[in-house]
Design an enzyme around this catalytic site. Structure first.
Site, PDB file in Angstrom:
ATOM      1  CG  PHE A 120      -1.566   1.142   1.277  1.00 54.98           C
ATOM      2  CD1 PHE A 120      -2.946   0.483   0.308  1.00 54.98           C
ATOM      3  CD2 PHE A 120      -1.723   2.215   1.722  1.00 54.98           C
ATOM      4  CE1 PHE A 120      -4.238   2.610   0.395  1.00 54.98           C
ATOM      5  CE2 PHE A 120      -2.413   3.535   1.633  1.00 54.98           C
ATOM      6  CZ  PHE A 120      -4.292   3.376   1.208  1.00 54.98           C
ATOM      7  CG  ASP A 140       5.590   3.578   1.546  1.00 56.23           C
ATOM      8  OD1 ASP A 140       5.243   3.979   2.805  1.00 56.23           O
ATOM      9  OD2 ASP A 140       4.594   3.419   0.465  1.00 56.23           O
ATOM     10  CE  LYS A 158      -1.320   6.055   7.396  1.00 60.72           C
ATOM     11  NZ  LYS A 158      -1.145   5.502   6.119  1.00 60.72           N
TER      12      LYS A 158
HETATM   13  C1  LIG Z   1      -0.753   5.615   4.507  1.00 60.06           C
HETATM   14  C2  LIG Z   1      -0.402   4.950   3.868  1.00 60.06           C
HETATM   15  C3  LIG Z   1       0.223   5.413   2.477  1.00 60.06           C
HETATM   16  C4  LIG Z   1      -0.158   6.930   2.439  1.00 60.06           C
HETATM   17  O1  LIG Z   1      -0.389   7.849   3.701  1.00 60.06           O
HETATM   18  P1  LIG Z   1      -1.303   9.114   3.220  1.00 60.06           P
HETATM   19  O2  LIG Z   1      -0.691   9.679   3.564  1.00 60.06           O
HETATM   20  O3  LIG Z   1      -3.117   8.793   3.980  1.00 60.06           O
HETATM   21  O4  LIG Z   1      -1.573   9.662   1.874  1.00 60.06           O
HETATM   22  C5  LIG Z   1       1.214   5.529   2.332  1.00 60.06           C
HETATM   23  N1  LIG Z   1       2.079   3.962   2.670  1.00 60.06           N
HETATM   24  C6  LIG Z   1       1.768   4.176   3.730  1.00 60.06           C
HETATM   25  C7  LIG Z   1       2.782   2.504   3.683  1.00 60.06           C
HETATM   26  C8  LIG Z   1       0.847   3.890   4.441  1.00 60.06           C
HETATM   27  O5  LIG Z   1       0.420   3.049   5.466  1.00 60.06           O
END
Ligand SMILES: *Cc1c(COP(=O)(O)O)cnc(C)c1O
Length: 396
Positions: A131, A216, A245
């Site tokens: 994700f 990520d 986050k």
């Molecule tokens: C939540 C998340 C995203 C997206 O972040 P947003 O601030 O909602 O755009 C991208 N990568 C990972 C691993 C995430 O958990």
């Protein structure tokens, strides 16, 4: 009851509560009911709600300067970049406002890095069930057709490999690949940690094919694993890290760190109006100053081990319902057996005063604030166990 549905787009299946205020790991709804917040806004409220130092940073900086433009310098932005760079892989930082924007930036870095070598080096490999966000570039990297189908055509040049499968990624990487992007611990798809030898192999493959390795760490970074950055738990260094986050402790901010090799962006290549504003940066500086020390991170590890070992006991005790517990630090997932819905179970936990976040493969995520107290962990475990007792009573 909730006329929110009359005015808000229907993009979330929300729980039927309206939350009003929070303090530490506790949160209250408008009726005054108290909950233990082990969702933390999905790994966002790093220091819990209403932390005095965060409140103070918000007050102080908002009275000084909230926003200027990246046409000018501001001190909190430089200070934050210095901390992130020095505490991670060195190199340069770019600030954005969310996780998906951080990944968009990383994708553009990867494309430009490839293009500088030759025009056919533009492929990006990402993991199945990963994700990376909702905007079209990050969505193209997200290896989950259910999120992509309605929005095709996506950005071209993305291919997907099986997570933790060295053989599969070895077959898919080539001279045409400019980058590999992955989450060291997959979050949204159910807390799936990478295996160390897998990450080591991906690092070697990226070196061999001169591709950037992008981690990520939007969910697993910022102290979540008990290390300041998740890659430090594996001792495998990426070229680029994306963050968001937990970085602002609740204030929207994201960042990309790129090492020397990946420092390819020049004036005109990229930008963000709000990115790196002094307000968000000074709050993020406060978060990092609070968590980036051995004592605090040891506390995260200890709390994580306590939670995980107690959940393991519950796995034994309720083996007809629970399958497995996984994770590092305070990023822990409990997978439910096929005939029990983790999502439904999270509703029961909510009714009983505990917020948890469902994830991909029938898993519930425990993502408490990193400064959660021992007695709060105990209470959360008690609520979780009493809900397990209820549903096992219901089936037998
Ligand atoms: C939540 C998340 C995203 C997206 O972040 P947003 O601030 O909602 O755009 C991208 N990568 C990972 C691993 C995430 O958990």
């Amino acid at each position: 009851m909730f006329d929110g549905n009359d005015y808000l787009m229907n993009t979330y299946n929300r729980y039927p509560v309206i939350l009003e205020k929070g303090k530490g790991a506790k949160i209250w709804d408008i009726s005054g009911k108290e909950y233990l917040d082990f969702a933390s806004g999905i790994a966002v409220n790093t220091l819990g709600h209403s932390h005095p130092k965060i409140v103070d940073a918000i007050k102080t900086q908002s009275e000084k300067l909230i926003h200027c433009s990246n046409l000018y310098w501001n001190e909190p932005q430089i200070e934050l970049a210095k901390i992130i760079s020095e505490k991670s892989i060195g190199g340069k930082v770019f600030f954005v406002n969310s996780g998906t924007e951080a990944n968009e930036t990383a994708i553009k870095i990867a494309r430009k890095f490839g293009k500088k070598q030759n025009t056919s080096k533009f492929k990006i490999l990402s993991a199945i069930d990963s994700f990376h966000g909702r905007t079209l570039g990050s969505l193209s990297a997200t290896g989950q057709p259910k999120y992509q189908e309605s929005f095709k055509p996506l950005v071209e040049g993305f291919e997907y490999f099986e997570f933790n499968n060295i053989e599969d990624i070895s077959k898919k990487i080539s001279e045409e690949v400019c980058a590999v992007i992955l989450e060291p611990i997959q979050g949204e798809s159910g807390i799936i940690p990478a295996e160390k030898d897998f990450l080591e192999s991906v690092r070697e493959l990226c070196n061999k094919y001169n591709a950037l390795l992008i981690f990520d760490e939007v969910q697993c970074g910022i102290g979540r694993t008990g290390e300041l950055f998740a890659y430090q738990a594996y001792m495998v260094e990426p070229d680029v890290i994306t963050l968001a986050k937990g970085l602002g402790g609740g204030i929207p901010i994201g960042a990309v760190v790129a090492n020397k090799k990946a420092d390819v962006l020049e004036p005109g290549d990229h930008g963000s109006t709000f990115g790196g504003n002094p307000f968000a940066c000074s709050v993020a500086v406060t978060v990092l100053n609070e968590i980036s020390n051995e004592f605090f991170l040891k506390g995260v590890k200890a709390a994580g081990e306590y939670l995980k070992s107690n959940l393991e006991i519950l796995i034994q005790k309720f083996s007809q319902v629970l399958k497995e517990v996984r994770g590092l630090g305070l990023m822990i997932g409990v997978e439910f057996k096929e005939n029990f819905s983790a999502k439904d179970f999270s509703k029961k936990c909510l009714e009983n005063g505990l917020l948890l976040v469902p994830a991909g493969n029938n898993t519930l995520r425990f993502l408490p604030p990193l400064n959660v107290r021992k007695n709060e962990l105990e209470s959360a475990l008690e609520i979780f166990e009493s809900c397990l007792k209820e549903i096992t009573k219901e089936v037998s």
